[in-house]
Design a protein around this motif. Structure first.
Motif, PDB file in Angstrom:
ATOM      1  N   GLN A  79      48.730  38.456  35.439  1.00 55.21           N
ATOM      2  CA  GLN A  79      48.291  37.812  34.188  1.00 55.21           C
ATOM      3  C   GLN A  79      47.641  36.459  34.435  1.00 55.21           C
TER       4      GLN A  79
ATOM      5  N   VAL B 121      50.564  44.474  26.699  1.00 55.77           N
ATOM      6  CA  VAL B 121      49.719  43.895  25.654  1.00 55.77           C
ATOM      7  C   VAL B 121      50.223  42.506  25.268  1.00 55.77           C
TER       8      VAL B 121
ATOM      9  N   GLU C 133      47.054  40.646  26.738  1.00 55.16           N
ATOM     10  CA  GLU C 133      45.966  40.661  25.764  1.00 55.16           C
ATOM     11  C   GLU C 133      45.570  39.267  25.271  1.00 55.16           C
TER      12      GLU C 133
ATOM     13  N   ASN D 124      41.359  37.711  25.373  1.00 52.49           N
ATOM     14  CA  ASN D 124      40.510  37.496  24.201  1.00 52.49           C
ATOM     15  C   ASN D 124      40.260  36.005  23.987  1.00 52.49           C
TER      16      ASN D 124
ATOM     17  N   ARG E  64      40.819  45.553  28.625  1.00 53.22           N
ATOM     18  CA  ARG E  64      40.895  45.361  27.164  1.00 53.22           C
ATOM     19  C   ARG E  64      40.987  46.712  26.449  1.00 53.22           C
TER      20      ARG E  64
ATOM     21  N   LEU F  22      44.415  48.612  26.907  1.00 47.52           N
ATOM     22  CA  LEU F  22      45.525  48.044  26.144  1.00 47.52           C
ATOM     23  C   LEU F  22      45.468  48.419  24.665  1.00 47.52           C
ATOM     24  N   LYS F  23      44.465  49.184  24.265  1.00 46.03           N
ATOM     25  CA  LYS F  23      44.338  49.629  22.875  1.00 46.03           C
ATOM     26  C   LYS F  23      44.773  51.075  22.691  1.00 46.03           C
TER      27      LYS F  23
END
Length: 867
Positions: free
Chosen positions: A139, A556, A560, A564, A640, A643-644
């Motif tokens: 991360q 996430v 996440e 973003n 990205r 993670l959806k």
């Protein structure tokens, strides 16, 4: 000797030679016009075998259920890194979708929005846990890279990591792989070589395999069956689009084509590669041996003109009869040339012999027609009947070939007794004065064969028995891929795909009544030892979704938010140079304090190349930045998307994906993949195992074997019909059983010896060389008819006769001309050349030894050869 009907036809033709010539030229011109206006050619292999066969019905039924899987071009996109493969396939698929005029549908079976978003859910539970743990672990790295996705940002991230090394939070050894990867990439950039870097590999820590660096695109191109390469236009467009997108090895991406369409198209391209060499060799051999046979330029010209005109007229008549040519029926060209030249040589050589004893050219030609007219007519009729015997078979391609070639025999015979003597008359050939037409030098052999007739026949019998014993070893190569050139892109790519665990051309398709029925059948098939896995629409609804979504949710929460963010402004080149220098200093400091020698060496190596990069030109730094930044942005977008992930059900699957596995009538498709190496024996075991569970399965391993069996059955059936029809014709014309047996025995012996040689040398029959069998059978029947009728007319010294000269040179002409096919780099074509040479070699040996011994005893009574 009286004048026969053929003799009278010859006499009338030479008496009105100008009229005959003009009429023939008019007919040839009309044939050319008809061909130009009506020529049609289909390269669709599906039309070659009858749709009434059970296995063909299953193929047709499956194609109707899933038409989007028919006539596919598979685009294989290989990237130097997983990111390059993903990005290249995505951009190329998008460009192809903008060309609906060339491609009916374009899809990525392993890519697209669905797989980008739900790829993690489709992994095993252990793999999902491994990936999400890795994302959480890196991360901080992702945070730094997302904030500044540039080379300067990468250096900043590395500096932060090195601070952790100084503080003791991280060991230099822990980041040794990253240091090595960056150093290798930058060294190539400094050296001006293509440089690639994979952030995904860096994040996961796994070495990418073929499944990671390869992506597929399936397209259904617009086909033009009027061309020999129906999909060539679409294939050219794919390659042009790939070049325009810089999808090439210089940019780390290789795009190759394989699948049904390129395989068929490139087969013709590989044939064309050697066309000049083979055509030149054929023409040289044909002209050279023709001249040796007749020792006259004028006669050679007359034979060639007659053959060419006959070929044109036969093509027009054949097109009129069948409507269009196919991949098999175009083989009438070598059949017509081989047999048409034989008729012309027989006539011309006999004319040379008659000219020695006749007062004029016209008398010699008329006497030639009388002498061999019956033999030529009977040969043409027998060969024609043999070709027409293919009509009732299920091999439609050969049935059409039989129609055209059978009509061609009528044309060849007619032109031999009408046009050939006309051209010989106009050219004033043959001239008188030749000392010898036959082979007097073979007189000792003739005498030896007569004196040791029984021994020769015993040897022939022993050879026949031995050859028959070898026949069980003769095999038919059912795999049409073995007949294709391994050098063309489509075949080389297909062989490469055999090592890809995810894709196989050797898969088997099964239609089941519904998706519910697919589940238990898939389990049953998966238990077979020959099966590696079974795929259905249910395979795209993953198990343990809730547990996997919990793991993804944990990632996430951590990852996440840092992805973003608004990226920082790009650093200037001066700032980048400063960052490179500072990172090099930090690396050397870390190396000095590291107890691990290998990690320290990796750090110093990277520091050295960063100094070189700092001192290089801005263009070099731009190249280095591209090698790092391009895959970085791709990787960040992929993370990205992953993670959806959301719950998946049959109803939420993409419409295109559902369409590939569920037909509009509710039936479902199962795809069964083989476990063993993809050799012919293992594929047969695989097909038999699957069919033991599902008898109506279809697919490449099943249809190749079935089509091979259909072809062999068609040829056996046609061979039986030909044998019976020719035998009945000979019985009617010769009216003596003994003479019919004497005519057919040499054909059977040369055939046995040919097949035995193929068995002994392990030269299998295949879809290509089996087409040569009608030519070989026709030549054998013709030769035997010539000799038997000459024997009945009182000829005793067979080897010394003009007939022997004609037969020997006819066989040599065909053998050397079409044996030139052996020069082809195309395996199927070369195998045809081999078979022709072997068969005609045995035919010559039978002609020189066995046939004279067989006919050494005079007939019961002499019957003049009249017609």
């Amino acid at each position: 000797m009286g004048t026969s009907l053929v003799g009278r036809i010859v006499a009338v033709s030479i008496r009105h030679s100008l009229i005959v010539l003009l009429a023939t030229l008019a007919a040839t011109a009309a044939a050319l016009v008809y061909l130009a206006q009506n020529f049609a050619m289909t390269a669709e292999t599906g039309q070659l075998i009858s749709p009434k066969l059970e296995w063909r019905k299953r193929v047709i039924e499956f194609d109707k259920a899933f038409p989007q899987l028919l006539n596919l071009t598979m685009i294989v996109v290989d990237g130097a890194t997983p990111e390059l493969a993903d990005d290249g396939a995505k951009r190329l698929a998008s460009a192809l979708q903008q060309r609906p005029d060339l491609f009916h549908n374009v899809r990525q079976p392993d890519g697209g929005r669905f797989f980008e978003r739900n790829g993690l859910l489709l992994l095993s539970m252990d793999d999902v846990r491994s990936v999400t743990d890795a994302l959480i672990k890196v991360q901080p790295l992702l945070s730094a890279l997302a904030a500044d996705p540039s080379l300067a940002g990468a250096m900043k991230m590395l500096n932060v990591t090195l601070l952790g090394v100084d503080a003791g939070d991280v060991k230099l050894k822990d980041i040794e792989p990253q240091l090595k990867a960056l150093a290798g990439t930058f060294e190539k950039a400094v050296a001006g070589q293509p440089a690639y870097f994979s952030w995904r590999t860096l994040v996961t820590g796994d070495t990418p395999d073929l499944g990671d660096t390869r992506r597929l695109i399936l397209v259904q191109p617009e086909m033009d069956y009027g061309q020999l390469q129906p999909g060539q236009g679409a294939s050219d467009a794919i390659r042009a689009l790939a070049r325009s997108l810089n999808l090439d090895p210089a940019h780390g991406v290789t795009v190759r084509l394989t699948g049904q369409v390129p395989l068929a198209d490139e087969e013709f391209a590989s044939l064309a590669d050697d066309a000049g060499l083979i055509t030149g060799a054929m023409a040289a051999a044909l002209i050279g041996i023709l001249w040796l046979a007749v020792r006259s330029t004028r006669i050679t010209i007359a034979i060639i003109c007659t053959t060419v005109i006959g070929l044109i007229i036969t093509a027009a008549i054949g097109l009129l009869a069948v409507g269009r040519f196919n991949l098999i029926s175009v083989a009438f060209i070598p059949l017509f040339v081989g047999l048409g030249v034989d008729f012309s040589i027989q006539f011309s050589v006999r004319a040379l012999a008659e000219r020695l004893v006749r007062p004029s050219l016209e008398a010699a030609l008329a006497a030639t027609g009388t002498a061999i007219g019956k033999a030529l007519a009977l040969s043409a009729a027998a060969i024609g009947v043999g070709f027409f015997a293919f009509l009732p078979t299920s091999y439609l391609g050969v049935a059409e070939l039989g129609t055209i070639a059978g009509l061609g025999m009528i044309v060849a015979f007619t032109l031999t007794i009408v046009l050939l003597p006309t051209v010989l008359t106009l050219l004033r050939a043959p001239q008188a004065g030749m000392k010898e037409v036959g082979f007097t030098m073979l007189a000792p052999v003739d005498d030896l064969v007569h004196r040791h007739r029984r021994a020769v026949l015993v040897v022939a019998l022993v050879a026949a028995v031995a050859a028959a014993a070898l026949l069980p070893l003769l095999r038919f190569d059912y795999n049409p891929l073995n007949m294709k050139s391994p050098r063309v892109e489509s075949m080389a790519t297909l062989h490469d795909m055999q090592y890809d665990r995810n894709w196989s051309i050797d898969a088997i398709n099964i239609l089941v009544p519904s998706l519910a029925d697919a589940v238990p059948l898939a389990r049953r098939l998966a238990e077979l030892p020959e099966v590696s896995r079974v795929v259905s629409l249910n395979s795209f609804v993953p198990e343990n979704q809730q547990e996997k979504l919990v793991l993804i949710g944990d990632a996430v929460d951590v990852v996440e938010p840092v992805l973003n963010v608004e990226p920082a402004q790009p650093a200037t080149d001066a700032e980048l140079q400063q960052r490179l220098g500072a990172t090099a200093i930090s690396l050397r400091q870390a190396a000095e304090h590291s107890p691990d020698a290998a990690a320290a060496a990796a750090a110093r190596r990277l520091a050295d190349v960063l100094d070189q990069l700092k001192a290089a030109t801005p263009q070099v730094r731009t190249a280095a930045a591209a090698a790092v930044v391009t895959p970085l942005k791709i990787m960040l977008d992929q993370v990205r998307a992953e993670l959806k992930a959301r719950p998946i059900s049959i109803e939420t699957l993409p419409k295109e994906l559902i369409g590939d596995w569920a037909a509009v009538d509710g039936r479902a498709r199962l795809l069964v993949l083989p476990r063993d190496d993809h050799d012919d024996a293992s594929l047969r075991r695989f097909a038999q195992a699957v069919q033991s569970v599902v008898p109506d399965a279809t697919g490449w391993p099943i249809t190749t074997a079935a089509s091979g069996e259909s072809v062999v059955h068609a040829f056996l059936q046609a061979g039986g019909y030909s044998f019976v029809a020719i035998t009945l014709l000979l019985v009617v014309m010769l009216r003596r059983t003994r003479d019919v047996v004497l005519t057919m025995l040499p054909v059977m012996l040369s055939g046995l010896l040919t097949f035995a040689t193929c068995a002994a040398l392990d030269l299998p029959l295949n879809f290509t060389n089996i087409i040569a069998l009608p030519l070989l059978f026709g030549i054998g029947v013709a030769f035997n008819i010539y000799f038997v009728l000459a024997w009945r007319a009182g000829e005793t010294a067979m080897l010394q006769s003009s007939l022997m000269r004609a037969v020997v040179f006819s066989a040599m002409t065909t053998a050397t001309a079409f044996g030139a096919l052996w020069l082809s780099s195309h395996p199927g074509t070369a195998s045809m050349g081999r078979l022709l040479m072997i068969s005609l070699g045995w035919e010559l040996l039978v002609t020189l030894l066995f046939r004279p011994a067989l006919l050494a005893q005079p007939p019961v009574r002499t019957i003049a050869a009249t017609a």
